[in-house]
Write a protein that holds these residues in place. Structure first.
Motif, PDB file in Angstrom:
ATOM      1  N   GLU A  26       0.807  -1.221   0.000  1.00 12.36           N
ATOM      2  CA  GLU A  26       0.000   0.000   0.000  1.00 12.36           C
ATOM      3  C   GLU A  26       0.843   1.275   0.000  1.00 12.36           C
ATOM      4  OE1 GLU A  26      -3.264  -0.144   2.754  1.00 12.36           O
ATOM      5  OE2 GLU A  26      -3.689  -2.232   2.258  1.00 12.36           O
ATOM      6  N   THR A 168      -9.236  -8.162  -6.573  1.00 13.02           N
ATOM      7  CA  THR A 168     -10.542  -8.193  -5.917  1.00 13.02           C
ATOM      8  C   THR A 168     -11.074  -6.776  -5.786  1.00 13.02           C
ATOM      9  OG1 THR A 168      -9.649  -7.955  -3.695  1.00 13.02           O
ATOM     10  CG2 THR A 168      -9.831 -10.209  -4.573  1.00 13.02           C
ATOM     11  N   LEU A 169     -12.356  -6.671  -5.468  1.00 12.62           N
ATOM     12  CA  LEU A 169     -12.958  -5.357  -5.272  1.00 12.62           C
ATOM     13  C   LEU A 169     -12.304  -4.631  -4.096  1.00 12.62           C
ATOM     14  CD1 LEU A 169     -15.011  -3.237  -6.034  1.00 12.62           C
ATOM     15  CD2 LEU A 169     -16.702  -4.441  -4.640  1.00 12.62           C
ATOM     16  N   SER A 170     -12.040  -5.334  -3.011  1.00  9.77           N
ATOM     17  CA  SER A 170     -11.406  -4.678  -1.857  1.00  9.77           C
ATOM     18  C   SER A 170      -9.983  -4.210  -2.195  1.00  9.77           C
ATOM     19  CB  SER A 170     -11.409  -5.578  -0.629  1.00  9.77           C
ATOM     20  OG  SER A 170     -10.677  -6.745  -0.864  1.00  9.77           O
ATOM     21  N   GLU A 171      -9.237  -4.978  -2.997  1.00  9.69           N
ATOM     22  CA  GLU A 171      -7.905  -4.538  -3.442  1.00  9.69           C
ATOM     23  C   GLU A 171      -8.018  -3.274  -4.283  1.00  9.69           C
ATOM     24  OE1 GLU A 171      -5.455  -8.755  -3.762  1.00  9.69           O
ATOM     25  OE2 GLU A 171      -6.722  -8.124  -5.445  1.00  9.69           O
ATOM     26  N   GLN A 173     -10.400  -1.013  -4.108  1.00 10.89           N
ATOM     27  CA  GLN A 173     -10.779   0.103  -3.236  1.00 10.89           C
ATOM     28  C   GLN A 173      -9.575   0.631  -2.462  1.00 10.89           C
ATOM     29  OE1 GLN A 173     -13.997  -1.959  -1.272  1.00 10.89           O
ATOM     30  NE2 GLN A 173     -15.542  -0.827  -2.436  1.00 10.89           N
ATOM     31  N   ARG A 174      -8.730  -0.270  -1.933  1.00  5.84           N
ATOM     32  CA  ARG A 174      -7.513   0.180  -1.236  1.00  5.84           C
ATOM     33  C   ARG A 174      -6.586   0.905  -2.210  1.00  5.84           C
ATOM     34  NH1 ARG A 174      -7.794  -4.904   1.074  1.00  5.84           N
ATOM     35  NH2 ARG A 174      -6.051  -5.643  -0.153  1.00  5.84           N
ATOM     36  N   SER A 176      -7.508   2.559  -4.908  1.00  4.61           N
ATOM     37  CA  SER A 176      -8.114   3.860  -5.194  1.00  4.61           C
ATOM     38  C   SER A 176      -7.819   4.852  -4.079  1.00  4.61           C
ATOM     39  CB  SER A 176      -9.623   3.727  -5.380  1.00  4.61           C
ATOM     40  OG  SER A 176      -9.902   2.960  -6.517  1.00  4.61           O
ATOM     41  N   ASP A 177      -7.886   4.396  -2.829  1.00  5.74           N
ATOM     42  CA  ASP A 177      -7.551   5.264  -1.698  1.00  5.74           C
ATOM     43  C   ASP A 177      -6.098   5.717  -1.774  1.00  5.74           C
ATOM     44  OD1 ASP A 177     -10.127   4.921  -0.757  1.00  5.74           O
ATOM     45  OD2 ASP A 177      -9.559   3.413   0.744  1.00  5.74           O
TER      46      ASP A 177
END
Length: 186
Positions: A26, A168-171, A173-174, A176-177
């Motif tokens: 990240e 994945t969708l959660s990956e 989203q992280r 994008s943040d």
């Protein structure tokens, strides 16, 4: 017949330097090498090397070759950044460097120290710089590449080159943040 040139037409060496970005843990990271040969032996630098007249068909080919030698990655996002030609930028003599930046997904990389490198590793970027000094004028090149990347994130979709082919969708989203944080100017 070999061409000869009068002394006043001596030419500088032509190099390519590549700022290779990835996102891992990240964080935005850049590939650095630890130089295994002089000048600046033992110092950190961006990957790069001389244009090989016998094999490289263009400056971009030279950059692609260096990218592959250091990361094992082909066909990634690669963009010419700037040309650096200060006669004092290299203690070996006048070198002109055409700098590029590349974006690669962290899971596609197999780091490999090239011919002049003792080791290769990812280093996290903090603000517009690193916490360590770099050989040659590479700190300046890196700063320009970070500025270009941040600017392009505002109006292009180049960030997709930092993502794995499957995620994945959660990956996402992280990711994008993280991109929102990268666009904040220090």
């Amino acid at each position: 017949m070999e061409e000869t040139y009068p002394p006043y037409t001596k030419r500088p060496a032509i190099m390519v330097d590549i700022v290779i970005f990835t996102v891992a843990d990240e964080r935005l990271k850049v590939l650095l090498i630890k130089r295994g040969i002089p000048p600046f032996k033992g110092s950190y630098a961006l990957p790069g090397g001389a244009v090989q007249i016998d094999t490289d068909q263009s400056l971009e080919d030279a950059a692609k070759r260096e990218l592959f030698e250091e990361t094992g990655v082909k066909n990634q996002y690669l963009e010419q950044l700037y040309t650096y030609g200060d006669p004092q930028r290299d203690p070996r003599g006048w070198t002109v460097s055409v700098a590029y930046f590349a974006l690669v997904a962290a899971d596609e990389i197999k780091l490999n120290a090239g011919t002049d490198a003792a080791e290769a590793f990812w280093y996290p970027i903090q603000g517009n710089q690193l916490k360590i000094s770099l050989a040659f004028d590479h700190a300046h090149i890196l700063q320009k590449a970070i500025e270009r990347l941040r600017s392009k994130l505002d109006y292009t979709d180049i960030a997709v080159h930092l993502l794995s082919k499957e995620f994945t969708l959660s990956e996402f989203q992280r990711f994008s943040d993280l991109l929102e944080l990268l666009q904040i100017k220090p």
